[in-house]
Design a protein around this motif. Sequence first.
Motif, PDB file in Angstrom:
ATOM      1  N   THR A 253      57.676  32.528  -0.062  1.00  0.00           N
ATOM      2  CA  THR A 253      56.426  32.861  -0.771  1.00  0.00           C
ATOM      3  C   THR A 253      56.306  32.272  -2.181  1.00  0.00           C
ATOM      4  N   GLU A 260      55.774  41.649  -5.981  1.00  0.00           N
ATOM      5  CA  GLU A 260      54.831  40.527  -5.981  1.00  0.00           C
ATOM      6  C   GLU A 260      54.450  40.160  -4.543  1.00  0.00           C
ATOM      7  N   ALA A 263      52.027  42.755  -3.211  1.00  0.00           N
ATOM      8  CA  ALA A 263      50.696  42.602  -3.823  1.00  0.00           C
ATOM      9  C   ALA A 263      49.941  41.448  -3.169  1.00  0.00           C
ATOM     10  N   ARG A 264      50.651  40.351  -2.938  1.00  0.00           N
ATOM     11  CA  ARG A 264      50.007  39.196  -2.302  1.00  0.00           C
ATOM     12  C   ARG A 264      49.640  39.494  -0.850  1.00  0.00           C
ATOM     13  N   ARG A 265      50.538  40.185  -0.152  1.00  0.00           N
ATOM     14  CA  ARG A 265      50.259  40.557   1.247  1.00  0.00           C
ATOM     15  C   ARG A 265      48.999  41.414   1.316  1.00  0.00           C
ATOM     16  N   ASP A 266      48.918  42.406   0.418  1.00  0.00           N
ATOM     17  CA  ASP A 266      47.759  43.309   0.408  1.00  0.00           C
ATOM     18  C   ASP A 266      46.466  42.576   0.053  1.00  0.00           C
ATOM     19  N   ALA A 267      46.616  41.428  -0.644  1.00  0.00           N
ATOM     20  CA  ALA A 267      45.431  40.633  -1.010  1.00  0.00           C
ATOM     21  C   ALA A 267      45.082  39.609   0.073  1.00  0.00           C
ATOM     22  N   GLY A 268      45.807  39.682   1.208  1.00  0.00           N
ATOM     23  CA  GLY A 268      45.456  38.805   2.327  1.00  0.00           C
ATOM     24  C   GLY A 268      46.229  37.505   2.413  1.00  0.00           C
ATOM     25  N   ASP A 269      47.305  37.355   1.622  1.00  0.00           N
ATOM     26  CA  ASP A 269      48.115  36.132   1.643  1.00  0.00           C
ATOM     27  C   ASP A 269      48.969  36.117   2.918  1.00  0.00           C
ATOM     28  N   THR A 270      48.733  35.118   3.794  1.00  0.00           N
ATOM     29  CA  THR A 270      49.430  35.101   5.090  1.00  0.00           C
ATOM     30  C   THR A 270      50.919  34.782   4.935  1.00  0.00           C
TER      31      THR A 270
END
Length: 373
Positions: A253, A260, A263-270
């Motif tokens: 990642t 971190e 947070a990115r996962r929850d924001a839709g980062d695959t």
Amino acid sequence: MTDRVLVLNCGSSSVKYRLYDGETVTDKGTVERVGGPGGGPADHESAVRQILDRLDLTGLAAVGHRVVHGGRRFSAPVLIDDAVFAAIEELVPLAPLHNPANLAGIRVARESLPDVPQVAVFDTAFHHTLPEAVATYAIDRDTAHRYDIRRYGFHGTSHAYVSKRTAELLARPYEALNVITLHLGNGASACAVSGGRSVATSMGMSPLEGLVMGTRSGDLDPTVIFHLRREGGLTVDEIDDLLNHRSGLLGLTGANDMREVLARRDAGDTAAALAFDVYCRRITGYVGAYYALLGRVDAITFTAGVGEHAPAVRSAALAGLDRLGIAVDPARNDGSGDRVISPDGGEVSVCVVGTDEEREIAREARAVVAAHH
């Protein structure tokens, strides 16, 4: 003899210290960025000198030092003399990142406090109870013997403290308890503890094997190394750097901190979602394997930075294990402090326990000095 013990934990780029009077912490701190840019101390020696100059060390019973690798030689904490110091130095090839830092701390403390007993407490010692069938790698045995190749295991001080604390939390006798401890920090390892003895652990000859970590790959087909050498032209040192410092969550990642990644996962980062799944599935696999090995599991305990503070990791790592009597209560999972997070009446108690390696080192140092008086 007083109950005052100073604990020095020299990491690869930091020195953590705690001063205990009995079980009470009277002073503590961390010196960061040792040997790096940004105004930190030039090296571990100067960092430890800074600490010793600042503290009131009158009436000290012992100094306890964390030493990462004790090899086959050290199966318990020991009083440090010249022979022990030399033996730890001989083990540097097995832990080139950590043992030199540990030795620097020991050297300065022995010079500055010549009349105070110094005790080495080894990360590997708790795992000396591993059965030979667990510690042995299936390679040519003469080669393995010549180069000391075997499973040593690490985070032993943490696994020891956390498994004992789990028994306290459950009000169960430690010697009758089967527990799987999951130390999930930037480094991560699983351990199967049966009656206070480590019988399996995920880290191997080095801390690189096993679970996915902040920057380390964990388990990997060894052919990847040959392939990178032959096809990619990477040197052995470059591959070492890749697997230890540029893999794990960081490699997947670009961030080695689970907060971190979440947070990115929850924001839709695959990429972050995939990294999270890879991380948790690896834990699930080890829990299942250690359950089979132990035959009966009384508790599964999460500890260290991620283990203590990431409810999402705890629930995902144990999801789907209901058939094994393992479940997590969502409300309890979101709480804080040392606690049981499984539902009432659960067959396997799932716990969260704050690790305290320094406290364990202080206790062990005190016991070694008491035994020599």
